[in-house]
Design a protein around this motif. Structure first.
Motif, mmCIF file in Angstrom:
data_model
loop_
_atom_site.group_PDB
_atom_site.id
_atom_site.type_symbol
_atom_site.label_atom_id
_atom_site.label_comp_id
_atom_site.label_asym_id
_atom_site.label_seq_id
_atom_site.Cartn_x
_atom_site.Cartn_y
_atom_site.Cartn_z
ATOM 1 N N GLU A 154 2.078 75.756 8.241
ATOM 2 C CA GLU A 154 3.232 75.289 7.476
ATOM 3 C C GLU A 154 4.074 74.307 8.287
ATOM 4 O O GLU A 154 4.533 73.288 7.764
ATOM 5 N N SER A 155 4.263 74.578 9.564
ATOM 6 C CA SER A 155 5.078 73.680 10.390
ATOM 7 C C SER A 155 4.384 72.326 10.579
ATOM 8 O O SER A 155 5.053 71.284 10.582
ATOM 9 N N VAL A 156 3.066 72.326 10.690
ATOM 10 C CA VAL A 156 2.315 71.071 10.797
ATOM 11 C C VAL A 156 2.469 70.260 9.512
ATOM 12 O O VAL A 156 2.738 69.053 9.545
ATOM 13 N N VAL A 157 2.342 70.943 8.382
ATOM 14 C CA VAL A 157 2.454 70.274 7.079
ATOM 15 C C VAL A 157 3.867 69.716 6.885
ATOM 16 O O VAL A 157 4.038 68.576 6.440
ATOM 17 N N ARG A 158 4.863 70.478 7.247
ATOM 18 C CA ARG A 158 6.248 70.001 7.106
ATOM 19 C C ARG A 158 6.512 68.786 7.995
ATOM 20 O O ARG A 158 7.202 67.851 7.588
ATOM 21 N N ALA A 159 5.969 68.805 9.199
ATOM 22 C CA ALA A 159 6.148 67.665 10.105
ATOM 23 C C ALA A 159 5.493 66.414 9.521
ATOM 24 O O ALA A 159 6.061 65.318 9.581
ATOM 25 N N LYS A 160 4.309 66.588 8.952
ATOM 26 C CA LYS A 160 3.616 65.459 8.321
ATOM 27 C C LYS A 160 4.422 64.933 7.144
ATOM 28 O O LYS A 160 4.560 63.721 6.965
ATOM 29 N N GLN A 161 4.951 65.838 6.323
ATOM 30 C CA GLN A 161 5.736 65.422 5.163
ATOM 31 C C GLN A 161 6.995 64.654 5.620
ATOM 32 O O GLN A 161 7.375 63.671 5.001
ATOM 33 N N ALA A 190 3.779 51.907 0.177
ATOM 34 C CA ALA A 190 4.533 53.049 -0.347
ATOM 35 C C ALA A 190 3.645 53.890 -1.258
ATOM 36 O O ALA A 190 3.661 55.121 -1.181
ATOM 37 N N LYS A 191 2.869 53.240 -2.087
ATOM 38 C CA LYS A 191 1.966 53.950 -2.995
ATOM 39 C C LYS A 191 0.939 54.765 -2.205
ATOM 40 O O LYS A 191 0.676 55.926 -2.522
ATOM 41 N N GLU A 192 0.396 54.176 -1.160
ATOM 42 C CA GLU A 192 -0.582 54.868 -0.310
ATOM 43 C C GLU A 192 0.044 56.100 0.342
ATOM 44 O O GLU A 192 -0.556 57.180 0.350
ATOM 45 N N ILE A 193 1.252 55.952 0.853
ATOM 46 C CA ILE A 193 1.937 57.065 1.517
ATOM 47 C C ILE A 193 2.272 58.167 0.517
ATOM 48 O O ILE A 193 2.088 59.358 0.803
ATOM 49 N N LEU A 194 2.746 57.783 -0.666
ATOM 50 C CA LEU A 194 3.079 58.779 -1.685
ATOM 51 C C LEU A 194 1.848 59.567 -2.115
ATOM 52 O O LEU A 194 1.943 60.771 -2.385
ATOM 53 N N THR A 195 0.708 58.915 -2.159
ATOM 54 C CA THR A 195 -0.534 59.609 -2.489
ATOM 55 C C THR A 195 -0.856 60.647 -1.417
ATOM 56 O O THR A 195 -1.225 61.786 -1.734
ATOM 57 N N LYS A 196 -0.689 60.279 -0.164
ATOM 58 C CA LYS A 196 -0.927 61.222 0.932
ATOM 59 C C LYS A 196 0.053 62.392 0.850
ATOM 60 O O LYS A 196 -0.320 63.543 1.082
ATOM 61 N N MET A 197 1.300 62.087 0.498
ATOM 62 C CA MET A 197 2.306 63.140 0.384
ATOM 63 C C MET A 197 1.927 64.140 -0.706
ATOM 64 O O MET A 197 2.186 65.336 -0.567
ATOM 65 N N LYS A 198 1.307 63.659 -1.758
ATOM 66 C CA LYS A 198 0.892 64.544 -2.843
ATOM 67 C C LYS A 198 -0.155 65.543 -2.342
ATOM 68 O O LYS A 198 -0.109 66.723 -2.683
ATOM 69 N N TYR A 199 -1.076 65.085 -1.519
ATOM 70 C CA TYR A 199 -2.072 65.993 -0.942
ATOM 71 C C TYR A 199 -1.385 67.078 -0.119
ATOM 72 O O TYR A 199 -1.729 68.249 -0.210
ATOM 73 N N PHE A 200 -0.421 66.669 0.707
ATOM 74 C CA PHE A 200 0.285 67.646 1.528
ATOM 75 C C PHE A 200 1.167 68.559 0.683
ATOM 76 O O PHE A 200 1.342 69.733 1.011
ATOM 77 N N SER A 201 1.681 68.055 -0.415
ATOM 78 C CA SER A 201 2.447 68.887 -1.333
ATOM 79 C C SER A 201 1.558 69.982 -1.924
ATOM 80 O O SER A 201 1.989 71.133 -2.070
ATOM 81 N N ASN A 202 0.325 69.639 -2.235
ATOM 82 C CA ASN A 202 -0.620 70.632 -2.745
ATOM 83 C C ASN A 202 -0.890 71.710 -1.697
ATOM 84 O O ASN A 202 -0.990 72.894 -2.029
ATOM 85 N N VAL A 203 -0.988 71.322 -0.440
ATOM 86 C CA VAL A 203 -1.176 72.294 0.638
ATOM 87 C C VAL A 203 0.052 73.190 0.745
ATOM 88 O O VAL A 203 -0.071 74.406 0.918
ATOM 89 N N GLU A 204 1.236 72.607 0.597
ATOM 90 C CA GLU A 204 2.469 73.407 0.641
ATOM 91 C C GLU A 204 2.469 74.466 -0.460
ATOM 92 O O GLU A 204 2.890 75.601 -0.228
#
Length: 79
Positions: A29-36, A55-69
């Motif tokens: 969780e701490s790794v994921v939060r740091a990435k976010q 920005a679009k590329e980064i937001l897409t990556k954030m969505k993947y990490f949101s799913n992990v969260e």
């Protein structure tokens, strides 16, 4: 998505699936939060520079990490 990023997401998901303790889950969780946090800072910068493709590329990556969260939250809920 680039191959390296997708491999990183797969590894995090595998670690989460294998996590047997609350401490292991919290570490992920701490790794994921740091990435976010990093991605939030980067997407803000991209918007400030009017680099909407970045920005679009980064937001897409954030969505993947949101799913992990979300998976982390579900893992924390006792059955």
């Amino acid at each position: 998505m680039d191959r390296e990023f997708l491999m990183e997401i797969m590894e995090i998901n595998e670690k989460l699936a294998e996590a047997q303790s609350e401490a292991a889950t919290k570490e992920i969780e701490s790794v994921v939060r740091a990435k976010q946090k990093e991605y939030t800072d980067n997407v803000s910068r991209a918007f400030e520079q009017d680099d909407f493709e970045k920005a679009k590329e980064i937001l897409t990556k954030m969505k993947y990490f949101s799913n992990v969260e979300e998976k982390i939250k579900l893992k924390k809920i006792p059955l």
